[in-house]
Every structure is written in structure tokens, then in C-alpha cells.
Design an enzyme around this catalytic site. Structure first.
Site, PDB file in Angstrom:
ATOM      1  N   LYS A  66     -46.690   1.936 -46.572  1.00 48.91           N
ATOM      2  CA  LYS A  66     -47.008   3.109 -45.737  1.00 48.91           C
ATOM      3  C   LYS A  66     -48.101   4.005 -46.323  1.00 48.91           C
ATOM      4  O   LYS A  66     -48.900   4.570 -45.575  1.00 48.91           O
ATOM      5  CB  LYS A  66     -45.744   3.937 -45.480  1.00 48.91           C
ATOM      6  CG  LYS A  66     -44.758   3.241 -44.548  1.00 48.91           C
ATOM      7  CD  LYS A  66     -43.567   4.128 -44.247  1.00 48.91           C
ATOM      8  CE  LYS A  66     -42.529   3.366 -43.433  1.00 48.91           C
ATOM      9  NZ  LYS A  66     -41.398   4.212 -43.043  1.00 48.91           N
ATOM     10  N   ASP A 102     -42.107   8.488 -37.906  1.00 54.36           N
ATOM     11  CA  ASP A 102     -40.781   8.525 -38.537  1.00 54.36           C
ATOM     12  C   ASP A 102     -40.075   9.867 -38.333  1.00 54.36           C
ATOM     13  O   ASP A 102     -38.880   9.906 -37.997  1.00 54.36           O
ATOM     14  CB  ASP A 102     -40.887   8.239 -40.042  1.00 54.36           C
ATOM     15  CG  ASP A 102     -41.149   6.769 -40.341  1.00 54.36           C
ATOM     16  OD1 ASP A 102     -40.717   5.909 -39.546  1.00 54.36           O
ATOM     17  OD2 ASP A 102     -41.782   6.482 -41.376  1.00 54.36           O
TER      18      ASP A 102
END
Ligand code: ATR
Length: 266
Positions: A66, A102
């Protein structure tokens, strides 16, 4: 030509994302494929480049890539910029756009599926790594009275709190978190190792929601919270909600998450 999407990670074999996006595509009648791609630890950028060269339109990114995806993107959404990590990439003629869904996924699960109001509440966030950082801004947008970051290494929590410069956001050690919270979110990697962060039972009451970002099994954290009277939830809802947010970015339609969460639970 059918549009191609994928999730990149290492490991990736157990990812539920292909199943989730296939369900969204069926439900919304979108002509697309979604596969899981195991990128070599040292070969994330190359792996993405060959996917784009063979018609890839977008991708999700999971552990451990990420932060690398954040660096790889030509443009970042404001929320991805502040999260310091990217879980959603879109590819077009102008290059690579990075976003992070997220935090929005966590908030959608908490407020939508679990029906928790966060305004005015006291929230305890456990952990100060990438997973914690990604959800701070979306949690602050819900206007809690306080958001406390507790971490094993206190200096990391302090650095993270300083990064956002918000008076409601403070940092402390696990020991120092010893009063009640409405919501406790476990964003540490402790659950992965089957470990329990050293928490005070005083943080839990009968109205506390204890939320573990991990899913798929009961964790020592959830079991400890339950023993001390809290309601518990795992991160499956967050997983499906972050996927729905990515799907909506790519396809312009928002899938219904409830039936997908229900089918993954069975
Ligand atoms: P991620 O991107 O998943 O957040 P990370 O950046 O490596 O991964 O961060 C892991 C987090 O889990 C950190 O907050 C770490 O605490 P430290 O900063 O003190 O290392 C926390 N963590 C990992 N194992 C833990 C354990 N057994 N008990 C408590 N916290 C743990």
C-alpha cells in the site's frame, strides 16, 4: 472488450476481493473481470505495469504494497495523500490515480451496517502503523469528542497524532488508556499473531463496540472485549465496504453490500 481489474498482494491466495467484486459485477450488470495477482516482493511496480499494458483498468492493493502504491501513483486523492497509503488504483490515458477507500469502508461499516453514531463519542484506536493511519481522517470527519491513538511504541502514536494536528486527536501508551470508550478499533497486527495488546478492562462498558480490522476468526482482542461486556465486530464489513467504494470509483455505480456480507458470513 471486457474491462480488467485485479488485486495485488503478497500473499494473495486467500483474498476475498475477487469473490466480492464478482458479486458486485453480477448485481450491477457490469462487464468486467477481477483477478488476484501475486506480485513479487521486489516487483510490485513491474507487475502493475504489465497489468496496465495488457488492458488493466484498475486495481486494489493490499499488504505489503500500500505504501509503494502511494509512491507509484501519478496523482493522489486528498484522502490517500493524508493516509500515506493507497488501496485503489485507476489507470487511464493520463496515468495512475491513487485513492484510499479503507477509512471510508470502516466508517460505512460502523455507521451503516452496525448503526453506530460516532458524533460526540470517545474513540480509542489501537496501533500506529499504516492500517491505523488510513482511518484517522475518516474517523475525525465523523466529529467524535475524542480520538485517542494507543500504541506499544508510544513515540509512533505521538508522531502519528502530530501529523494530523487536530486537538481531538491525542496519543498514549496501552497502560495509559484506562477510561471508558464508546468505540475501540484494533488496527494493530497483534491479532494476526494471535496476541492480545495489554489493554485495561476499564476501557469497555456494555455500550462499547469493540471492532477488530481482522476478519475470519475470533481474535484474542474480541474475546477479551466480550468478556468485559462489550459488543464486538470483526473487519469483514469493512472489507466489503472498502471494495464497494473502489467499485463505485471505477464503475460509477454503488453495489448493495448487505447481501455480499451475508453470503461471505455463511
Ligand atoms: P500495518 O500496516 O498493518 O498497520 P505496521 O505499519 O507494521 O502494519 O504496524 C503494525 C502495528 O501493529 C503497529 O502499531 C505495531 O506496534 P509498534 O508500533 O509498537 O510496533 C502493532 N503491533 C504489532 N504486533 C503487536 C503486538 N503483538 N501487540 C501490540 N501491538 C502490535
Amino acid at each position: 472488450m471486457t474491462d480488467r481489474y485485479a488485486v495485488f498482494g503478497h500473499p494473495i491466495a486467500h483474498s476475498k476481493s475477487p469473490q466480492i467484486h464478482a458479486a458486485f459485477a453480477r448485481q450491477t450488470g457490469q462487464d468486467m473481470t477481477y483477478e488476484a495477482i501475486l506480485a513479487p516482493i521486489e516487483g510490485f511496480a513491474d507487475s502493475v505495469a504489465s497489468f496496465v499494458a495488457t488492458g488493466g483498468r484498475g486495481a486494489n492493493v493490499t499488504v505489503p504494497f500500500k505504501e509503494e502504491a502511494w509512491k507509484l501513483a501519478d496523482r493522489l486523492s486528498p484522502r490517500a495523500e493524508r493516509a500515506g497509503a493507497v488501496n485503489t488504483l485507476s489507470f487511464d490515458a493520463d496515468g495512475i490515480t491513487g485513492d484510499n477507500t479503507d477509512g471510508a469502508g470502516l466508517v460505512a461499516d460502523l455507521t451503516g451496517n452496525l448503526r453506530r453514531q460516532l458524533a460526540g463519542t470517545r474513540i480509542l484506536l489501537l496501533g500506529a502503523g499504516g492500517a491505523a493511519r488510513g482511518v484517522i481522517e475518516p474517523l475525525l470527519e465523523q466529529q467524535p469528542a475524542a480520538l485517542v491513538i494507543a500504541n506499544r511504541t508510544v513515540s509512533r502514536a505521538q508522531e502519528l497524532a502530530a501529523l494530523f494536528g487536530d486537538a481531538r486527536l491525542t496519543a498514549c501508551s496501552f497502560d495509559a488508556a484506562d477510561s471508558r470508550f464508546d468505540l475501540v478499533v484494533n488496527a494493530t497486527a497483534a491479532s494476526l499473531a494471535g496476541e492480545l495488546p495489554p489493554l485495561s478492562p476499564a476501557i469497555f462498558t456494555a455500550s462499547t463496540l469493540a471492532y477488530d480490522m481482522m476478519y475470519g476468526r475470533d481474535t484474542p482482542f474480541l474475546s477479551f472485549a466480550r468478556t468485559h461486556g462489550a459488543t464486538t465486530a470483526d473487519g469483514l464489513g469493512m472489507l466489503v465496504e472498502q471494495a464497494a467504494e473502489a467499485f463505485a470509483l471505477w464503475r460509477g455505480v454503488r453495489p448493495d453490500t448487505a447481501p455480499v456480507i451475508a453470503s461471505l458470513r455463511t
